[in-house]
Design an enzyme around this catalytic site. Structure first.
Site, short mmCIF file in Angstrom:
data_model
loop_
_atom_site.label_atom_id
_atom_site.label_comp_id
_atom_site.label_asym_id
_atom_site.label_seq_id
_atom_site.Cartn_x
_atom_site.Cartn_y
_atom_site.Cartn_z
N ASP A 194 0.86 -1.20 0.00
CA ASP A 194 0.00 0.00 0.00
C ASP A 194 0.89 1.24 0.00
O ASP A 194 2.09 1.14 0.23
CB ASP A 194 -0.89 0.01 1.25
CG ASP A 194 -0.06 -0.12 2.52
OD1 ASP A 194 0.17 -1.26 2.95
OD2 ASP A 194 0.42 0.90 3.04
N ASP A 207 0.53 3.61 2.26
CA ASP A 207 0.25 4.18 3.58
C ASP A 207 -0.87 5.22 3.42
O ASP A 207 -1.92 4.88 2.87
CB ASP A 207 1.54 4.73 4.21
CG ASP A 207 1.40 4.86 5.71
OD1 ASP A 207 0.76 3.99 6.33
OD2 ASP A 207 1.92 5.83 6.27
#
Ligand SMILES: CSC[C@H]1O[C@H](OP(=O)(O)O)[C@H](O)[C@@H]1O
Ligand SMILES: Nc1ncnc2[nH]cnc12
Length: 287
Positions: free
Chosen positions: A209, A211
């Site tokens: 991801d 974040d």
């Protein structure tokens, strides 16, 4: 005889397929219980030990994991090199979810609640930690990741936060301003203890991801992380299969003697119990 390789599986990696001669081994340690039973066996002719960091069923938060017991147990089972497989958030545009990073530095953002040293209780020691991962093992991991067809980034700084909640947006931007590459919650603690146990430590970090800093991407969520892990866990396993045959039997890195000059305490005053608890790690230096 090849040395034993330990694999610590992180989020999404709770078992290692392809091992033969499998045994489930319960290990007692002076530091309490490891996260689970260790799985011992062979992978492509190389002795291997596997442990799921958070336990099967993902039962321990990053702060609750008994890192000392996990590392001590690896040492007790004869492991000399540990490969960590971990999910991480990306702090850089070019580290796209699905990419692999082989980090070579850490920044500590844990809060001091974790037991991250074997020292204490009457013995003080300070290991060198300027280069916190084993350069030789990390190079092999990088080559194996390339051979397995991954998009892999060589080197990078892993911010180790306490969790379990993910970062605030301000924190995420702060870590980017540090020049950090990735963020997770577990690996620095393991790396420190592995160094104190004279074990090589290397990381296969799977970017899952962005974040919460990236304006064009959703903020990190467990759901999104699991989806990326599911799509990429086979790749992580493939990298491990690739690497085991490439690791030389003998170690020539400094990891194997990191405790040699670490102890500052007068060895005549070390309490008997402390001495016994650390015999496996330090016995050869305390004669
Ligand atoms: C499941 S998201 C957060 C969780 O994932 C990473 O775990 P690991 O390092 O064991 O793969 C991260 O460090 C957090 O513990
Ligand atoms: N964004 C993130 N922060 C902390 N740990 C993570 N593990 C996977 N993604 C993460």
């Amino acid at each position: 005889m090849a040395e034993v390789i330990g694999v610590i599986g992180g989020s999404g990696l709770y078992e290692m397929e392809g091992m033969t001669d499998i045994k489930q081994v319960t290990v007692d340690t002076p530091f309490g219980r490891p996260s689970d039973e260790y799985i011992t066996g062979m992978l492509d002719g190389v002795p291997m030990v596997f442990l799921p960091r958070h336990g099967k069923g993902h039962r321990f938060t990053p702060s609750e994991v008994n890192y000392r017991a996990n590392i001590y147990g690896m040492k007790k089972l004869g492991v000399t090199r540990i490969i960590s497989v971990s999910a991480v958030g990306s702090l850089q545009e070019e580290i796209v979810p699905g990419h692999i990073v082989i980090p070579d530095q850490f920044i500590d953002r844990t809060r001091g609640h974790r037991k991250d040293t074997f020292f204490g209780n009457g013995i003080v020691g300070h290991v060198q930690f300027a280069d916190p991962v084993c350069a030789e093992l990390s190079e092999k991991l990088y080559q194996a990741a390339q051979a397995a067809g991954a998009t892999v980034h060589k080197g990078g700084t892993y911010v180790c936060m306490e969790g379990p909640a993910f970062s605030t947006r301000a924190e995420s931007h702060l870590y980017r301003s540090f020049g950090a590459s990735i963020i997770g919650m577990t690996n620095l603690t393991e790396a420190k203890l592995a160094r104190e146990a004279e074990l090589c430590y290397g990381v296969i970090a799977l970017s899952t991801d962005y974040d919460c800093w990236h304006q064009a991407h959703e903020d990190v969520s467990v759901e999104a992380i699991i989806a990326i892990i599911k799509a990429n866990v086979a790749m992580a396993k493939q990298i491990i299969k690739q690497v085991v045959g490439q690791i030389p039997a003998e170690r020539s890195c400094p990891c194997a003697s990191s405790l040699q000059y670490a102890v500052i305490s007068d060895t005549s005053v070390i309490p008997v119990e402390t001495r016994e608890n650390l015999d496996l790690l330090l016995g050869k230096y305390l004669k």
